[in-house]
Design an enzyme around this catalytic site. Structure first.
Site, PDB file in Angstrom:
ATOM      1  N   ASP A   8     -23.670  45.755  67.673  1.00 45.30           N
ATOM      2  CA  ASP A   8     -22.923  44.998  68.681  1.00 45.30           C
ATOM      3  C   ASP A   8     -23.797  44.036  69.490  1.00 45.30           C
ATOM      4  O   ASP A   8     -24.674  44.469  70.244  1.00 45.30           O
ATOM      5  CB  ASP A   8     -22.245  45.950  69.656  1.00 45.30           C
ATOM      6  CG  ASP A   8     -21.361  46.978  68.966  1.00 45.30           C
ATOM      7  OD1 ASP A   8     -21.827  47.612  68.002  1.00 45.30           O
ATOM      8  OD2 ASP A   8     -20.216  47.160  69.404  1.00 45.30           O
ATOM      9  N   GLU A  39     -18.315  41.532  68.726  1.00 43.98           N
ATOM     10  CA  GLU A  39     -17.156  41.709  69.607  1.00 43.98           C
ATOM     11  C   GLU A  39     -17.501  41.671  71.090  1.00 43.98           C
ATOM     12  O   GLU A  39     -16.604  41.610  71.917  1.00 43.98           O
ATOM     13  CB  GLU A  39     -16.436  43.008  69.266  1.00 43.98           C
ATOM     14  CG  GLU A  39     -17.146  44.258  69.697  1.00 43.98           C
ATOM     15  CD  GLU A  39     -16.170  45.267  70.308  1.00 43.98           C
ATOM     16  OE1 GLU A  39     -14.954  45.054  70.232  1.00 43.98           O
ATOM     17  OE2 GLU A  39     -16.656  46.252  70.880  1.00 43.98           O
ATOM     18  N   ASN A  40     -18.791  41.698  71.443  1.00 40.96           N
ATOM     19  CA  ASN A  40     -19.196  41.696  72.853  1.00 40.96           C
ATOM     20  C   ASN A  40     -20.004  40.452  73.222  1.00 40.96           C
ATOM     21  O   ASN A  40     -20.793  40.492  74.170  1.00 40.96           O
ATOM     22  CB  ASN A  40     -20.039  42.929  73.172  1.00 40.96           C
ATOM     23  CG  ASN A  40     -19.338  44.238  72.891  1.00 40.96           C
ATOM     24  OD1 ASN A  40     -19.838  45.058  72.129  1.00 40.96           O
ATOM     25  ND2 ASN A  40     -18.173  44.449  73.484  1.00 40.96           N
ATOM     26  N   ASN A  68     -12.740  46.931  69.261  1.00 38.82           N
ATOM     27  CA  ASN A  68     -11.662  47.124  70.234  1.00 38.82           C
ATOM     28  C   ASN A  68     -11.537  45.988  71.235  1.00 38.82           C
ATOM     29  O   ASN A  68     -10.515  45.882  71.920  1.00 38.82           O
ATOM     30  CB  ASN A  68     -11.848  48.453  70.988  1.00 38.82           C
ATOM     31  CG  ASN A  68     -13.169  48.532  71.715  1.00 38.82           C
ATOM     32  OD1 ASN A  68     -14.239  48.435  71.108  1.00 38.82           O
ATOM     33  ND2 ASN A  68     -13.116  48.724  73.021  1.00 38.82           N
ATOM     34  N   HIS A  69     -12.550  45.117  71.334  1.00 34.12           N
ATOM     35  CA  HIS A  69     -12.452  43.959  72.227  1.00 34.12           C
ATOM     36  C   HIS A  69     -12.076  42.671  71.490  1.00 34.12           C
ATOM     37  O   HIS A  69     -12.234  41.575  72.035  1.00 34.12           O
ATOM     38  CB  HIS A  69     -13.777  43.750  72.971  1.00 34.12           C
ATOM     39  CG  HIS A  69     -14.083  44.816  73.972  1.00 34.12           C
ATOM     40  ND1 HIS A  69     -13.203  45.192  74.956  1.00 34.12           N
ATOM     41  CD2 HIS A  69     -15.183  45.612  74.131  1.00 34.12           C
ATOM     42  CE1 HIS A  69     -13.739  46.160  75.683  1.00 34.12           C
ATOM     43  NE2 HIS A  69     -14.936  46.437  75.197  1.00 34.12           N
ATOM     44  N   HIS A 153     -15.891  50.993  63.650  1.00 32.86           N
ATOM     45  CA  HIS A 153     -16.051  50.823  65.094  1.00 32.86           C
ATOM     46  C   HIS A 153     -15.335  51.986  65.784  1.00 32.86           C
ATOM     47  O   HIS A 153     -14.115  51.964  65.965  1.00 32.86           O
ATOM     48  CB  HIS A 153     -15.452  49.475  65.511  1.00 32.86           C
ATOM     49  CG  HIS A 153     -15.940  48.976  66.829  1.00 32.86           C
ATOM     50  ND1 HIS A 153     -17.167  48.379  66.991  1.00 32.86           N
ATOM     51  CD2 HIS A 153     -15.376  48.990  68.051  1.00 32.86           C
ATOM     52  CE1 HIS A 153     -17.334  48.028  68.251  1.00 32.86           C
ATOM     53  NE2 HIS A 153     -16.256  48.394  68.922  1.00 32.86           N
ATOM     54  N   HIS A 178     -20.039  50.500  68.128  1.00 31.72           N
ATOM     55  CA  HIS A 178     -19.260  50.722  69.352  1.00 31.72           C
ATOM     56  C   HIS A 178     -20.023  51.450  70.445  1.00 31.72           C
ATOM     57  O   HIS A 178     -19.880  51.094  71.615  1.00 31.72           O
ATOM     58  CB  HIS A 178     -17.944  51.456  69.084  1.00 31.72           C
ATOM     59  CG  HIS A 178     -17.138  51.704  70.332  1.00 31.72           C
ATOM     60  ND1 HIS A 178     -16.606  50.676  71.086  1.00 31.72           N
ATOM     61  CD2 HIS A 178     -16.786  52.863  70.966  1.00 31.72           C
ATOM     62  CE1 HIS A 178     -15.952  51.192  72.120  1.00 31.72           C
ATOM     63  NE2 HIS A 178     -16.057  52.510  72.076  1.00 31.72           N
ATOM     64  N   HIS A 180     -23.211  51.536  71.081  1.00 32.16           N
ATOM     65  CA  HIS A 180     -24.359  50.728  71.519  1.00 32.16           C
ATOM     66  C   HIS A 180     -25.668  51.507  71.551  1.00 32.16           C
ATOM     67  O   HIS A 180     -26.663  51.012  72.089  1.00 32.16           O
ATOM     68  CB  HIS A 180     -24.111  50.101  72.897  1.00 32.16           C
ATOM     69  CG  HIS A 180     -23.050  49.051  72.905  1.00 32.16           C
ATOM     70  ND1 HIS A 180     -22.989  48.057  73.853  1.00 32.16           N
ATOM     71  CD2 HIS A 180     -21.990  48.830  72.075  1.00 32.16           C
ATOM     72  CE1 HIS A 180     -21.943  47.270  73.624  1.00 32.16           C
ATOM     73  NE2 HIS A 180     -21.326  47.739  72.544  1.00 32.16           N
TER      74      HIS A 180
END
Length: 269
Positions: A8, A39-40, A68-69, A153, A178, A180
């Site tokens: 991520d 995603e982040n 999820n983001h 994830h 996910h 991290h």
């Protein structure tokens, strides 16, 4: 066949670390496929924009996965349908989900699939990831595709390990994202699937999984909502893994983690 995967990517520092190290990592490992979870990547640490997607691709990514983001930045709806190498989780619910849950690539005559999948334990409600990927893997096998890489994830180690064992011998690799935090368990399962519980993150190293730590501590102390912000100063960390796969069988031959931080400087720089 080499796969290079980066965990991520968080905020501006994460993008900068990818731009700094990914070209060097590609020179070292010579991957045929490079995957980055993005995603982040926004300043808020939630979602991705078209510019940030292009920045990752320019730095050397071939496929960008989400999680999820995926929908937190509304701009994504303007370009994800036209971007087949930007993947959102396969098992998002609904019959008309924007974007793509997997991508197929032709690598020197070998068909390769990259899948983005999301867990359900302690996560937002999605369709059953086990049923969703079971259907897709059967479809890919029917087309003769044996080399299959899964970015799972998910929150819990148990769900990730269960998924890897469920797919053992049917896919080439299951790599978790996910949390991290990189785990120290790279392994090849009994039937030839490479597994790593979590690849870790790429971004600020001294916060709480990429966020400034003071607001996080206050939330724990008070149990009240608090606004989190991505850390923008201090040292960084880059985490990921490399998986070597036999293109004839689709089975993994080797998996190793990548970790670059203050205590683990990159030897080629």
């Amino acid at each position: 066949m080499q796969f290079l995967f980066l965990g991520d990517v968080v905020g501006e520092m994460g993008i900068q670390l990818v731009e700094q190290y990914l070209p060097e990592l590609k020179k070292e490992f010579k991957p045929q496929v490079t995957i980055v979870n993005g995603e982040n990547t926004t300043k808020s640490g939630r979602g991705i924009t078209q510019k940030l997607f292009k920045d990752l691709m320019k730095a050397g990514a071939g496929v960008v996965t989400l999680g999820n983001h995926a929908w937190n930045n509304q701009e994504i709806f303007t370009f994800i349908n036209q971007t087949p190498n930007l993947l959102r989780p396969l098992n998002y619910p609904g019959t008309k989900v924007p974007g793509h849950g997997y991508a197929t690539l032709n690598i020197n005559g070998t068909q390769v699939a990259v899948i983005n999948l999301q867990g359900r334990v302690f996560m937002e409600t999605t369709d059953d990831p086990f049923a969703a990927i079971d259907r897709l893997v059967n479809q890919l096998h029917a087309k003769g595709i044996k080399v299959i890489f899964v970015d799972f994830h998910a929150e819990t180690t148990s769900e990730k390990k269960a998924m890897a064992l469920f797919l053992d011998g049917r896919v080439s690799a299951v790599v978790g994202t996910h949390t991290h935090v990189q785990t120290n368990d790279p392994q090849i399962l009994t039937n030839g699937t490479a597994f790593l519980t979590d690849a870790g993150m790429t971004g600020p190293a001294t916060g709480v999984i990429g966020m400034e730590y003071q607001p996080v501590i206050q939330k724990f102390l008070t149990a009240r909502p608090n606004r989190f912000a991505v850390q923008t100063t201090g040292p960084g960390i880059l985490s990921g893994c490399v998986v070597n796969i036999n293109p004839q069988t689709g089975h993994a031959k080797k998996v190793q983690t990548i970790l670059i931080d203050h205590d683990h400087p990159y030897h080629n720089v």
